[in-house]
Write a protein that holds these residues in place. Structure first.
Motif, PDB file in Angstrom:
ATOM      1  N   VAL A 248       0.823  -1.209   0.000  1.00 42.52           N
ATOM      2  CA  VAL A 248       0.000   0.000   0.000  1.00 42.52           C
ATOM      3  C   VAL A 248       0.861   1.265   0.000  1.00 42.52           C
ATOM      4  N   ALA A 249       2.016   1.240   0.652  1.00 45.45           N
ATOM      5  CA  ALA A 249       2.884   2.417   0.676  1.00 45.45           C
ATOM      6  C   ALA A 249       3.406   2.734  -0.722  1.00 45.45           C
ATOM      7  N   VAL A 250       3.796   1.701  -1.454  1.00 40.00           N
ATOM      8  CA  VAL A 250       4.276   1.901  -2.823  1.00 40.00           C
ATOM      9  C   VAL A 250       3.135   2.385  -3.711  1.00 40.00           C
ATOM     10  N   GLY A 251       1.944   1.816  -3.519  1.00 47.28           N
ATOM     11  CA  GLY A 251       0.780   2.266  -4.280  1.00 47.28           C
ATOM     12  C   GLY A 251       0.479   3.731  -4.038  1.00 47.28           C
ATOM     13  N   ASN A 252       0.554   4.152  -2.787  1.00 43.89           N
ATOM     14  CA  ASN A 252       0.308   5.568  -2.466  1.00 43.89           C
ATOM     15  C   ASN A 252       1.339   6.472  -3.125  1.00 43.89           C
ATOM     16  N   ALA A 253       2.601   6.021  -3.127  1.00 45.96           N
ATOM     17  CA  ALA A 253       3.655   6.813  -3.770  1.00 45.96           C
ATOM     18  C   ALA A 253       3.423   6.908  -5.281  1.00 45.96           C
ATOM     19  N   LEU A 254       2.916   5.849  -5.889  1.00 41.99           N
ATOM     20  CA  LEU A 254       2.607   5.879  -7.323  1.00 41.99           C
ATOM     21  C   LEU A 254       1.474   6.856  -7.621  1.00 41.99           C
ATOM     22  N   ILE A 255       0.452   6.870  -6.769  1.00 43.84           N
ATOM     23  CA  ILE A 255      -0.654   7.822  -6.956  1.00 43.84           C
ATOM     24  C   ILE A 255      -0.124   9.250  -6.906  1.00 43.84           C
ATOM     25  N   ASP A 256       0.720   9.531  -5.914  1.00 40.04           N
ATOM     26  CA  ASP A 256       1.301  10.876  -5.775  1.00 40.04           C
ATOM     27  C   ASP A 256       2.148  11.225  -6.996  1.00 40.04           C
ATOM     28  N   PHE A 257       2.926  10.255  -7.478  1.00 36.80           N
ATOM     29  CA  PHE A 257       3.791  10.477  -8.640  1.00 36.80           C
ATOM     30  C   PHE A 257       2.964  10.825  -9.875  1.00 36.80           C
ATOM     31  N   TYR A 258       1.960  10.031 -10.166  1.00 41.21           N
ATOM     32  CA  TYR A 258       1.156  10.281 -11.370  1.00 41.21           C
ATOM     33  C   TYR A 258       0.354  11.575 -11.241  1.00 41.21           C
ATOM     34  N   GLY A 259      -0.093  11.880 -10.044  1.00 42.51           N
ATOM     35  CA  GLY A 259      -0.816  13.132  -9.845  1.00 42.51           C
ATOM     36  C   GLY A 259       0.046  14.334 -10.150  1.00 42.51           C
ATOM     37  N   LYS A 260       1.292  14.338  -9.673  1.00 38.02           N
ATOM     38  CA  LYS A 260       2.188  15.472  -9.897  1.00 38.02           C
ATOM     39  C   LYS A 260       2.726  15.517 -11.321  1.00 38.02           C
ATOM     40  N   CYS A 261       2.627  14.404 -12.042  1.00 37.26           N
ATOM     41  CA  CYS A 261       3.067  14.371 -13.438  1.00 37.26           C
ATOM     42  C   CYS A 261       1.905  14.590 -14.401  1.00 37.26           C
ATOM     43  N   ARG A 262       0.783  15.105 -13.890  1.00 38.45           N
ATOM     44  CA  ARG A 262      -0.379  15.442 -14.722  1.00 38.45           C
ATOM     45  C   ARG A 262      -0.986  14.218 -15.395  1.00 38.45           C
ATOM     46  N   PHE A 271      -4.941   3.544  -7.931  1.00 39.50           N
ATOM     47  CA  PHE A 271      -5.834   3.578  -6.761  1.00 39.50           C
ATOM     48  C   PHE A 271      -6.818   2.410  -6.794  1.00 39.50           C
ATOM     49  N   GLN A 272      -7.393   2.146  -7.963  1.00 35.25           N
ATOM     50  CA  GLN A 272      -8.350   1.045  -8.078  1.00 35.25           C
ATOM     51  C   GLN A 272      -7.687  -0.307  -7.836  1.00 35.25           C
ATOM     52  N   GLY A 273      -6.374  -0.405  -8.111  1.00 38.09           N
ATOM     53  CA  GLY A 273      -5.671  -1.670  -7.932  1.00 38.09           C
ATOM     54  C   GLY A 273      -5.200  -1.933  -6.516  1.00 38.09           C
ATOM     55  N   ILE A 274      -5.285  -0.949  -5.630  1.00 44.58           N
ATOM     56  CA  ILE A 274      -4.865  -1.154  -4.235  1.00 44.58           C
ATOM     57  C   ILE A 274      -5.986  -1.875  -3.492  1.00 44.58           C
ATOM     58  N   LEU A 275      -5.706  -3.069  -3.010  1.00 45.38           N
ATOM     59  CA  LEU A 275      -6.744  -3.880  -2.368  1.00 45.38           C
ATOM     60  C   LEU A 275      -7.011  -3.446  -0.934  1.00 45.38           C
ATOM     61  N   VAL A 280      -4.117   7.338   3.785  1.00 41.39           N
ATOM     62  CA  VAL A 280      -3.194   8.036   2.887  1.00 41.39           C
ATOM     63  C   VAL A 280      -3.592   7.799   1.429  1.00 41.39           C
ATOM     64  N   SER A 281      -4.065   6.597   1.122  1.00 43.29           N
ATOM     65  CA  SER A 281      -4.482   6.284  -0.247  1.00 43.29           C
ATOM     66  C   SER A 281      -5.600   7.222  -0.690  1.00 43.29           C
ATOM     67  N   TRP A 282      -6.612   7.384   0.165  1.00 48.61           N
ATOM     68  CA  TRP A 282      -7.742   8.242  -0.185  1.00 48.61           C
ATOM     69  C   TRP A 282      -7.306   9.702  -0.325  1.00 48.61           C
TER      70      TRP A 282
END
Length: 683
Positions: A248-262, A271-275, A280-282
């Protein structure tokens, strides 16, 4: 006769008190120890007592027990140091370490990491070097934990050359050491160093990345934005291959990365793939959408989190509040304010600052001031939000007063907001005084944003030549925002030749921004130079630059009604046009004559009048007057700057219809009431 309790059981009880964070239980057990075992208290029990009080952040009690110890060992001192460091008491920890050495107690491999952490966190590199020297003399620097602690200390105190030496001399580079190098490079905004360290780690082959490593790399890529987007996407592939996708920590970091990269859609897929999502995810998903102007999607995620039973934390509330301005939803913001109050997070400085910012961006200065006054603690962000609110309204006197009243040191954002307020409020000399006093009064060197504000200040006041001279004296290359401010001023005051100079420089720096070309074309059209204006628009077509269509919208009853110039697609179009025709008749009776210079096409005069009469903001205002019941203000948002004819017309409409109208364009707010505008016709 009472039997003396077993010392081992008492030690277990003290550990339970630490786990339960219960000083009361610990003191009860301490009392039992004193009653039954004093004066011959076993040494290990005294160590447990020191550990108890130190971990529970009771340093005086911990020091008292240590001083009563007949022969404190390195374990006793380490327990005290560890507790002090864990509770953020770094300076006392340094003092106690020195006292330990004066007591002729040699530190061990557990003591040194505590001392290094205290030195790094307290920013005492000289003390850290002394500890490092002692570790070298004792031979313990070869221990992986001691070496990693020394490395982290040098990184935190920005002694990068020493950190590199420690890292290179480590006989075994553990993943902890690699993570220390990478995380500290992230904190110092050195994304390329993070990438190089990760590549070296993979080539070294001595250890394998863990979730902390991957999060550090993704955070660095996110901080660099689209420049490191490819690297982050490649790491996403590695995450799948290496089996870290469920983390989940890596998933959250990926969400943040893609968000900041537009890339909000990619963030949504992650987000949908995080079980097993956590809070923090939300919050990360809400922020990713909000950062990319997907306000409706961000708010939908917030509602989904509530449906799944997640309590609204202060970070979640502050994240979703940023969407309200984009949705022009002051009512929505008020509802979130109520949620914050019910959830008892309204006292959080993050929520308070976000509420001030939200009310300000929704045009409600009174509510922003009320929220600001109620905040128990105001940090720099809260003060900047309040000054920014005044800036958006053009309330220059209030913005400057807030800047002067700040109990915390102003930063570059504070000064940008105050100067912008002076620009929009017409306090030219006061704004220039702020600009010239930045270094002597605030210790801040003017950056590009401040020069852009200064150029805007002079340009709005009709002092374009002076603004141009200021640009030529800049110590750095002018940015598009600087040239854009000059071009906008030249358009306002019909300084076509200087405007052409600004436009040429602007288009060299940023040829793909349609707004620059449109502003240039509009300036030429307003000056009657139709052939040149047409040439600019034709060139836009050749290079593939598309103009952003101007539109205005009104939010009403959970719906957003969008209008474009001469738009006839609205289901209430006939009623809107009938209302606009009625208003036009009354305006003309009051002396209104359309300002056809805002018609940006070479047409006959009568056609020009029809062109400006059906601008998007007029259609939106007519709709609002019909459907928004009084005394509720009609709130209109436009994605471009309001034209002069619409500004004049809406002033008259506010008096004719006896309605308050709040118009937010891409520059500032305009509050129309009884035939007047809050900008005083200076915008």
């Amino acid at each position: 006769m009472l039997l003396a309790p077993c010392p081992q059981q008492l030690a277990a009880g003290l550990e339970s008190a630490i786990a339960a964070r219960s000083p009361l239980l610990g003191r009860v057990i301490h009392g039992v120890i004193l009653r039954f075992l004093s004066p011959s208290i076993p040494s290990f029990l005294l160590n447990h007592l020191v550990n108890l009080y130190a971990k529970l952040d009771l340093p005086i009690a911990a020091s008292g027990v240590l001083s009563s110890h007949p022969s404190p060992s390195v374990v006793s001192w380490t327990a005290l140091l560890s507790g002090l460091v864990q509770n953020g008491r770094f300076t006392p920890a340094i003092a106690q370490f020195s006292q330990m050495l004066r007591s002729s107690v040699a530190p061990n491999d557990f003591t040194f990491p505590c001392a290094f952490k205290a030195a790094g966190s307290a920013q005492f590199p000289s003390f850290g070097r002394q500890v490092h020297s002692l570790a070298l003399k004792s031979g313990l620097v070869a221990d992986v934990f001691v070496a990693c602690a020394a490395l982290d200390m040098y990184c935190k105190t920005r002694q990068n050359s020493d950190a590199r030496k420690v890292f290179d001399e480590m006989p075994v580079k553990s993943i902890v050491a690699w993570n220390a190098v990478m995380t500290n490079a992230v904190l110092e905004a050195r994304p390329l160093d993070v990438a190089r360290a990760f590549v070296s780690l993979r080539r070294d082959g001595g250890c394998y990345p863990n979730s902390i490593t991957l999060c550090a790399f993704l955070n660095a890529s996110a901080g660099a934005g689209e420049a490191c987007r490819s690297a982050g996407e490649q790491l996403h592939g590695f995450v799948f291959r290496a089996g870290f996708a469920p983390d989940v920590a890596v998933g959250n970091a990926l969400i943040d990365f893609y968000g900041k990269c537009r890339c909000p859609d990619a963030a949504g897929q992650v987000f949908q793939g995080i079980l097993s999502r956590n809070g923090v995810s939300w919050c990360s998903m809400i922020t990713a959408y909000a950062q990319n102007s997907a306000e409706a999607e961000a708010f939908a995620v917030f509602l989904a989190a509530r449906r799944e039973g997640w309590p609204p934390s202060d970070f979640m509330i502050s994240s979703v509040l940023t969407t309200c301005a984009g949705l022009t939803g002051v009512d929505l913001g008020r509802a979130l304010h109520a949620v914050a109050v019910r959830s008892c997070v309204d006292g959080s400085v993050f929520v308070g600052s976000s509420l001030v910012d939200m009310y300000g961006k929704c045009g409600s200065v009174e509510e922003a001031e009320g929220m600001f006054d109620e905040m128990p603690v105001r940090n720099l962000v809260a003060w900047n939000a309040m000054i920014g609110t005044y800036a958006q309204q053009g309330l220059a006197d209030e913005a400057v007063a807030a800047l002067q009243a700040m109990p915390v040191a102003a930063n570059h954002v504070s000064l940008v907001c105050a100067m912008a307020a002076c620009s929009r409020g017409g306090l030219v000399e006061r704004g220039l005084e702020l600009f010239h006093s930045m270094m002597p009064n605030y210790g801040i060197a003017p950056a590009l944003e401040h020069y852009a504000c200064a150029v805007d200040l002079l340009g709005r006041a009709g002092r374009e030549e002076e603004a141009y001279r200021l640009i030529k004296t800049m110590p750095m290359a002018p940015s598009p925002s600087v040239w854009g401010a000059l071009l906008n001023a030249c358009k306002m005051h019909s300084k076509v030749e200087l405007g052409k100079t600004a436009a040429e420089n602007l288009l060299m720096l940023d040829p793909t921004d349609s707004g620059n070309s449109v502003l240039f074309s509009n300036m030429l059209a307003a000056a009657g130079r139709w052939e040149e204006a047409t040439e600019v628009r034709e060139e836009m077509k050749l290079v593939g630059v598309r103009k952003e269509p101007g539109c205005s919208w009104v939010s009403w009853r959970n719906q957003v009604h969008v209008f474009r110039a001469k738009d006839r697609r609205h289901e209430r179009d006939k009623e809107i046009r009938a209302e606009l025709a009625r208003l036009e008749m009354e305006m003309r009776a009051a002396g209104y004559k359309p300002e056809t210079r805002w018609a940006l096409f070479d047409l006959e005069e009568e056609e020009k009048e029809g062109e400006v009469m059906y601008h998007s903001e007029k259609l939106a205002v007519a709709f609002g007057i019909i459907w928004v019941p009084p005394p509720v203000p009609v709130r209109v948002t436009k994605n471009l700057r309001v034209c002069g004819d619409c500004h004049t017309a809406i002033k008259l409409i506010s008096g004719i219809a006896n309605r308050d109208i709040v118009l937010r364009d891409n520059v500032r707010f305009h509050h129309f009431s009884q035939g007047r505008c809050s900008c005083g016709d200076y915008w």
